[in-house]
Design a protein around this motif. Structure first.
Motif, PDB file in Angstrom:
ATOM      1  N   GLN A  55      -2.945  13.076  23.351  1.00 59.65           N
ATOM      2  CA  GLN A  55      -3.373  11.892  22.601  1.00 59.65           C
ATOM      3  C   GLN A  55      -2.198  11.351  21.814  1.00 59.65           C
ATOM      4  N   VAL A  56      -1.999  10.053  21.906  1.00 60.91           N
ATOM      5  CA  VAL A  56      -0.879   9.396  21.225  1.00 60.91           C
ATOM      6  C   VAL A  56      -1.369   8.784  19.922  1.00 60.91           C
ATOM      7  N   GLN A  57      -0.607   8.997  18.874  1.00 62.28           N
ATOM      8  CA  GLN A  57      -0.889   8.348  17.592  1.00 62.28           C
ATOM      9  C   GLN A  57       0.322   7.556  17.151  1.00 62.28           C
ATOM     10  N   LEU A  58       0.063   6.372  16.645  1.00 59.45           N
ATOM     11  CA  LEU A  58       1.107   5.546  16.049  1.00 59.45           C
ATOM     12  C   LEU A  58       0.797   5.410  14.565  1.00 59.45           C
ATOM     13  N   VAL A  59       1.766   5.707  13.731  1.00 62.84           N
ATOM     14  CA  VAL A  59       1.562   5.662  12.288  1.00 62.84           C
ATOM     15  C   VAL A  59       2.589   4.727  11.668  1.00 62.84           C
ATOM     16  N   GLU A  60       2.085   3.691  10.989  1.00 67.24           N
ATOM     17  CA  GLU A  60       2.957   2.721  10.339  1.00 67.24           C
ATOM     18  C   GLU A  60       3.218   3.129   8.897  1.00 67.24           C
ATOM     19  N   SER A  61       4.339   2.663   8.388  1.00 69.92           N
ATOM     20  CA  SER A  61       4.665   2.844   6.975  1.00 69.92           C
ATOM     21  C   SER A  61       5.551   1.695   6.528  1.00 69.92           C
ATOM     22  N   GLY A  62       5.620   1.486   5.211  1.00 69.75           N
ATOM     23  CA  GLY A  62       6.552   0.514   4.677  1.00 69.75           C
ATOM     24  C   GLY A  62       5.942  -0.783   4.188  1.00 69.75           C
ATOM     25  N   GLY A  63       4.653  -0.954   4.324  1.00 69.86           N
ATOM     26  CA  GLY A  63       4.038  -2.174   3.821  1.00 69.86           C
ATOM     27  C   GLY A  63       3.990  -2.176   2.309  1.00 69.86           C
ATOM     28  N   GLY A  64       3.547  -3.309   1.753  1.00 66.82           N
ATOM     29  CA  GLY A  64       3.435  -3.398   0.314  1.00 66.82           C
ATOM     30  C   GLY A  64       3.387  -4.829  -0.170  1.00 66.82           C
ATOM     31  N   LEU A  65       3.611  -4.978  -1.459  1.00 64.35           N
ATOM     32  CA  LEU A  65       3.592  -6.287  -2.115  1.00 64.35           C
ATOM     33  C   LEU A  65       5.016  -6.698  -2.452  1.00 64.35           C
ATOM     34  N   VAL A  66       5.363  -7.914  -2.106  1.00 65.46           N
ATOM     35  CA  VAL A  66       6.708  -8.405  -2.365  1.00 65.46           C
ATOM     36  C   VAL A  66       6.631  -9.889  -2.723  1.00 65.46           C
ATOM     37  N   GLN A  67       7.574 -10.351  -3.503  1.00 59.37           N
ATOM     38  CA  GLN A  67       7.627 -11.771  -3.840  1.00 59.37           C
ATOM     39  C   GLN A  67       8.238 -12.561  -2.697  1.00 59.37           C
ATOM     40  N   ALA A  68       7.887 -13.824  -2.635  1.00 62.07           N
ATOM     41  CA  ALA A  68       8.472 -14.701  -1.629  1.00 62.07           C
ATOM     42  C   ALA A  68       9.996 -14.663  -1.721  1.00 62.07           C
ATOM     43  N   GLY A  69      10.623 -14.604  -0.565  1.00 61.63           N
ATOM     44  CA  GLY A  69      12.069 -14.487  -0.498  1.00 61.63           C
ATOM     45  C   GLY A  69      12.567 -13.059  -0.430  1.00 61.63           C
ATOM     46  N   GLY A  70      11.672 -12.120  -0.652  1.00 56.18           N
ATOM     47  CA  GLY A  70      12.044 -10.716  -0.625  1.00 56.18           C
ATOM     48  C   GLY A  70      12.051 -10.129   0.767  1.00 56.18           C
ATOM     49  N   SER A  71      12.274  -8.814   0.813  1.00 55.32           N
ATOM     50  CA  SER A  71      12.387  -8.107   2.091  1.00 55.32           C
ATOM     51  C   SER A  71      11.518  -6.862   2.090  1.00 55.32           C
TER      52      SER A  71
END
Length: 115
Positions: free
Chosen positions: A1-17
């Motif tokens: 069974q394959v699992q894909l796990v994302e990370s790195g999301g969040g809240l950022v101001q416009a113009g940010g990264s």
């Protein structure tokens, strides 16, 4: 069974990264394509960027020049560097991987860009 796990999301101001990462685990095949999709509230899921096993990339017009997708075939990871973020980039971002006709999805990570 394959699992894909994302990370790195969040809240950022416009113009940010932000940088999103996705790691595959389990019985991992050699994926043909890996990529990112997103779904904003009330909208359909849409392609953001995809990268083939030999490094060819495709981007949605709305993110060209701002987002960069990369992939590590040995580690079975795919990343999305998002720069110059806009409020309209706000969505749940999903990692996707394809092996022939089989598609795998992560559970998603929220990206919110405030104005």
């Amino acid at each position: 069974q394959v699992q894909l796990v994302e990370s790195g999301g969040g809240l950022v101001q416009a113009g940010g990264s932000l940088r999103l990462s996705c790691a595959a685990s389990g019985s991992i095949p050699s994926f043909n394509d890996m990529g990112w999709y997103r779904q904003a509230p009330g909208k359909q899921r849409e392609l953001v960027a995809v990268i083939t096993s030999d490094g060819r990339t495709t981007y949605a017009e709305s993110v060209k020049g701002r987002f960069t997708i990369s992939r590590d075939n040995e580690k079975n990871t795919v990343s999305l560097q998002m720069n110059s973020l806009k409020p309209q980039d706000t969505a749940v971002y999903y990692c996707n991987a394809r092996k022939l006709q089989t598609f795998y999805w992560g559970r998603g990570t929220q990206v919110t860009v405030s104005s």
